[in-house]
Design a protein around this motif. Structure first.
Motif, mmCIF file in Angstrom:
data_model
loop_
_atom_site.group_PDB
_atom_site.id
_atom_site.type_symbol
_atom_site.label_atom_id
_atom_site.label_comp_id
_atom_site.label_asym_id
_atom_site.label_seq_id
_atom_site.Cartn_x
_atom_site.Cartn_y
_atom_site.Cartn_z
ATOM 1 N N LYS A 84 -56.836 1.998 3.196
ATOM 2 C CA LYS A 84 -57.987 2.566 3.899
ATOM 3 C C LYS A 84 -57.568 3.238 5.203
ATOM 4 C CE LYS A 84 -61.244 -0.865 2.094
ATOM 5 N NZ LYS A 84 -62.128 -2.017 2.446
ATOM 6 N N LEU A 85 -56.424 2.843 5.733
ATOM 7 C CA LEU A 85 -55.857 3.444 6.942
ATOM 8 C C LEU A 85 -54.412 3.806 6.664
ATOM 9 C CD1 LEU A 85 -56.889 1.241 10.032
ATOM 10 C CD2 LEU A 85 -57.582 3.594 9.576
ATOM 11 N N LYS A 86 -53.935 4.889 7.306
ATOM 12 C CA LYS A 86 -52.526 5.248 7.142
ATOM 13 C C LYS A 86 -51.838 5.300 8.499
ATOM 14 C CE LYS A 86 -53.764 10.163 6.638
ATOM 15 N NZ LYS A 86 -53.674 11.336 5.730
ATOM 16 N N THR A 87 -50.543 5.078 8.482
ATOM 17 C CA THR A 87 -49.773 5.130 9.717
ATOM 18 C C THR A 87 -49.851 6.512 10.349
ATOM 19 O OG1 THR A 87 -47.592 4.751 10.738
ATOM 20 C CG2 THR A 87 -47.624 5.724 8.545
ATOM 21 N N THR A 88 -49.709 6.548 11.661
ATOM 22 C CA THR A 88 -49.748 7.824 12.374
ATOM 23 C C THR A 88 -48.355 8.215 12.875
ATOM 24 O OG1 THR A 88 -50.410 6.624 14.367
ATOM 25 C CG2 THR A 88 -52.153 7.582 13.025
ATOM 26 N N LEU A 89 -47.333 7.639 12.270
ATOM 27 C CA LEU A 89 -45.948 8.009 12.589
ATOM 28 C C LEU A 89 -45.747 9.502 12.347
ATOM 29 C CD1 LEU A 89 -42.881 7.443 13.073
ATOM 30 C CD2 LEU A 89 -42.740 6.866 10.643
ATOM 31 N N ALA A 90 -45.267 10.203 13.368
ATOM 32 C CA ALA A 90 -45.033 11.637 13.240
ATOM 33 C C ALA A 90 -43.585 12.016 13.518
ATOM 34 C CB ALA A 90 -45.955 12.419 14.176
ATOM 35 N N GLU A 91 -42.895 11.225 14.359
ATOM 36 C CA GLU A 91 -41.527 11.593 14.733
ATOM 37 C C GLU A 91 -40.678 10.335 14.893
ATOM 38 O OE1 GLU A 91 -39.288 15.032 17.193
ATOM 39 O OE2 GLU A 91 -41.459 14.833 17.259
ATOM 40 N N PHE A 92 -39.514 10.315 14.243
ATOM 41 C CA PHE A 92 -38.566 9.207 14.347
ATOM 42 C C PHE A 92 -37.345 9.694 15.108
ATOM 43 C CE2 PHE A 92 -34.887 6.926 12.392
ATOM 44 C CZ PHE A 92 -35.140 5.686 12.978
ATOM 45 N N LEU A 93 -37.008 9.003 16.214
ATOM 46 C CA LEU A 93 -35.927 9.472 17.085
ATOM 47 C C LEU A 93 -34.650 8.639 17.004
ATOM 48 C CD1 LEU A 93 -37.812 10.564 20.348
ATOM 49 C CD2 LEU A 93 -37.137 11.933 18.364
ATOM 50 N N GLY A 94 -34.525 7.788 15.966
ATOM 51 C CA GLY A 94 -33.291 7.038 15.803
ATOM 52 C C GLY A 94 -33.315 5.693 16.502
ATOM 53 N N PRO A 95 -32.131 5.158 16.857
ATOM 54 C CA PRO A 95 -32.075 3.817 17.447
ATOM 55 C C PRO A 95 -32.640 3.759 18.865
ATOM 56 C CG PRO A 95 -29.894 4.823 17.414
ATOM 57 C CD PRO A 95 -30.788 5.741 16.643
ATOM 58 N N ILE A 96 -32.954 2.542 19.291
ATOM 59 C CA ILE A 96 -33.484 2.308 20.640
ATOM 60 C C ILE A 96 -32.330 2.401 21.637
ATOM 61 C CG2 ILE A 96 -34.742 0.712 22.133
ATOM 62 C CD1 ILE A 96 -35.756 -0.643 19.483
ATOM 63 N N SER A 97 -32.401 3.407 22.502
ATOM 64 C CA SER A 97 -31.388 3.597 23.537
ATOM 65 C C SER A 97 -32.024 4.355 24.683
ATOM 66 C CB SER A 97 -30.194 4.394 23.002
ATOM 67 O OG SER A 97 -30.585 5.732 22.722
ATOM 68 N N ALA A 98 -31.400 4.296 25.842
ATOM 69 C CA ALA A 98 -31.935 5.016 27.006
ATOM 70 C C ALA A 98 -32.009 6.513 26.720
ATOM 71 C CB ALA A 98 -31.065 4.735 28.233
ATOM 72 N N GLU A 99 -30.988 7.044 26.093
ATOM 73 C CA GLU A 99 -30.960 8.483 25.810
ATOM 74 C C GLU A 99 -32.132 8.883 24.905
ATOM 75 O OE1 GLU A 99 -27.991 11.930 23.928
ATOM 76 O OE2 GLU A 99 -27.360 9.827 23.948
ATOM 77 N N ASN A 100 -32.341 8.117 23.834
ATOM 78 C CA ASN A 100 -33.421 8.456 22.905
ATOM 79 C C ASN A 100 -34.798 8.219 23.511
ATOM 80 O OD1 ASN A 100 -31.606 9.271 20.976
ATOM 81 N ND2 ASN A 100 -31.654 7.357 19.816
ATOM 82 N N LEU A 101 -34.922 7.192 24.343
ATOM 83 C CA LEU A 101 -36.208 6.944 24.991
ATOM 84 C C LEU A 101 -36.518 8.002 26.043
ATOM 85 C CD1 LEU A 101 -36.368 3.062 25.204
ATOM 86 C CD2 LEU A 101 -38.138 4.569 24.292
ATOM 87 N N ARG A 102 -35.488 8.512 26.727
ATOM 88 C CA ARG A 102 -35.733 9.626 27.661
ATOM 89 C C ARG A 102 -36.248 10.846 26.900
ATOM 90 N NH1 ARG A 102 -30.854 7.755 30.102
ATOM 91 N NH2 ARG A 102 -29.665 9.433 29.122
ATOM 92 N N GLN A 103 -35.698 11.078 25.709
ATOM 93 C CA GLN A 103 -36.171 12.187 24.882
ATOM 94 C C GLN A 103 -37.634 11.967 24.481
ATOM 95 O OE1 GLN A 103 -33.856 12.818 21.293
ATOM 96 N NE2 GLN A 103 -35.311 14.270 20.450
ATOM 97 N N ALA A 104 -37.991 10.733 24.122
ATOM 98 C CA ALA A 104 -39.370 10.424 23.729
ATOM 99 C C ALA A 104 -40.326 10.623 24.897
ATOM 100 C CB ALA A 104 -39.449 8.982 23.217
ATOM 101 N N HIS A 105 -39.942 10.150 26.093
ATOM 102 C CA HIS A 105 -40.787 10.325 27.277
ATOM 103 C C HIS A 105 -40.970 11.807 27.598
ATOM 104 C CE1 HIS A 105 -41.056 6.213 29.369
ATOM 105 N NE2 HIS A 105 -40.685 5.997 28.125
ATOM 106 N N LYS A 106 -39.893 12.558 27.462
ATOM 107 C CA LYS A 106 -39.967 13.989 27.757
ATOM 108 C C LYS A 106 -40.940 14.679 26.799
ATOM 109 C CE LYS A 106 -36.818 17.685 29.139
ATOM 110 N NZ LYS A 106 -35.393 18.041 29.351
#
Length: 342
Positions: free
Chosen positions: A303-325
């Motif tokens: 009845k509901l579906k995930t709203t995942l739109a973008e996967f940025l790989g493993p949890i790291s400072a570099e990848n999280l900075r990209q997500a925040h940006k």
């Protein structure tokens, strides 16, 4: 091991600064009371992360860990826990008053944790908690909308900023509750996304709202859920809302709102802040546990579906900075998720 990897900050800096988010090693917490310790599998990023991280003078002696969307596995439970056991797969948004979930292990009160949807991966599940709680509470608690489609048939709900995480869930929930959903979006990509979530109509939030609503047959709407730029839309909202209608908002205006614009119509204005229950440890904190379980059931029943739109790989400072940006660009669609530590 008594330590764990995490991504944190000690200074509040612009996201282009490599020190804005850094990889750290911190003490691994222990479960006490009604807390459970979760081994984090995947996390999602929300606008609240960027708001907390926004530049300010304060310096943290202990690294501040952000992140308020987690999917993972219960590692241990406190002595007063009754809802979960080690090995249970869970998802939740956590508390703004505590360390966030951008870490290998995370401590959280079991009363705001739900069972992970069986039909989804950890990555897909991590996209859901914060936005699902926000949308559910806004519609069914703050705006007092019935979950029964019957009373809502023929009624319209306008969602301003419908392409984001909260808007994506709110659209789906409102459709199930029998509403005609009008979502705002301004680019072909976001229009397509909003329609894929089930919106009946889309209009452009960069243009005056009322003429667009009138053009599709709605001289006013009884419910408006505003997810961003509340100040910019306030005059348009006051024009478009029906007499005795309800307006709900979640963002942070920088100047006072002129509530007099709503007076002649006797409009109800309400806030939704999904951290209220955990922040103040309200008597009904467990409602978020029950709510997340309902969301998991709805997902597993398709009845509901995930709203995942973008996967940025493993949890790291570099990848999280990209997500925040990406979030700060105001061009993100759906949810951004990261999985595991390397």
């Amino acid at each position: 091991m008594n330590t764990m990897k995490a991504v944190g900050l000690t200074r509040y800096l612009p996201i282009d600064n490599p020190q804005s988010l850094v990889d750290v090693v911190v003490e691994k917490p222990k479960a006490t009371g009604r807390d459970i310790l979760v081994k984090v599998a995947a996390i999602s990023v929300n606008p609240v992360d960027t708001k907390v991280r926004a530049p300010k003078e304060r310096v943290e002696e202990v690294p501040k860990i952000l992140g308020w969307d987690v999917a993972g596995v219960v590692e241990e439970t406190g002595p007063d826990c009754s809802l979960f056991r080690p090995g249970d797969e869970v998802f939740y948004a956590g508390s703004i008053a505590r360390q966030g979930g951008n870490s290998e292990y995370h401590l959280v009160d079991e009363r705001i944790v739900g069972r992970k949807p069986v039909s989804l991966s950890f990555v897909e599940s991590a996209a859901l908690p914060l936005t699902s709680i926000t949308a559910w509470e806004a519609l069914f608690t703050r705006m007092s909308i019935s979950q029964d489609p019957g009373p809502n048939k023929g009624k319209a709900l306008l969602i301003i900023g419908a392409a984001g995480g909260v808007g994506s869930i709110a659209t789906q929930l409102a459709k199930q509750a029998g509403f005609t959903v009008i979502g705002t979006a301004s680019r072909p990509k976001t229009v397509e996304w909003v329609q894929s979530m089930g919106a009946d109509y889309t209009i452009n939030h960069h243009d005056p709202l009322l003429p667009q609503l009138e053009a599709i047959g709605f001289p006013s709407v009884p419910y408006i859920f505003c997810l961003n730029a509340l100040e910019e839309h306030w005059a348009g909202i006051s024009e478009a809302i029906s007499p005795q209608g309800v307006v709900c908002a979640i963002d942070d205006p920088t100047s006072p709102l002129n509530l007099n614009l709503l007076k002649q119509k006797s409009v109800t204005f309400v806030w939704e802040f999904m951290f209220t229950r955990s922040l103040f440890e309200t008597d009904d904190m467990i409602e978020q546990h029950l709510l997340l379980n309902r969301i998991a059931d709805a997902v597993d029943q398709q009845k509901l579906k995930t709203t995942l739109a973008e996967f940025l790989g493993p949890i790291s400072a570099e990848n999280l900075r990209q997500a925040h940006k990406l979030l700060e660009s105001n061009r993100a669609v759906g949810k951004i998720v990261l999985e595991g530590f390397v």
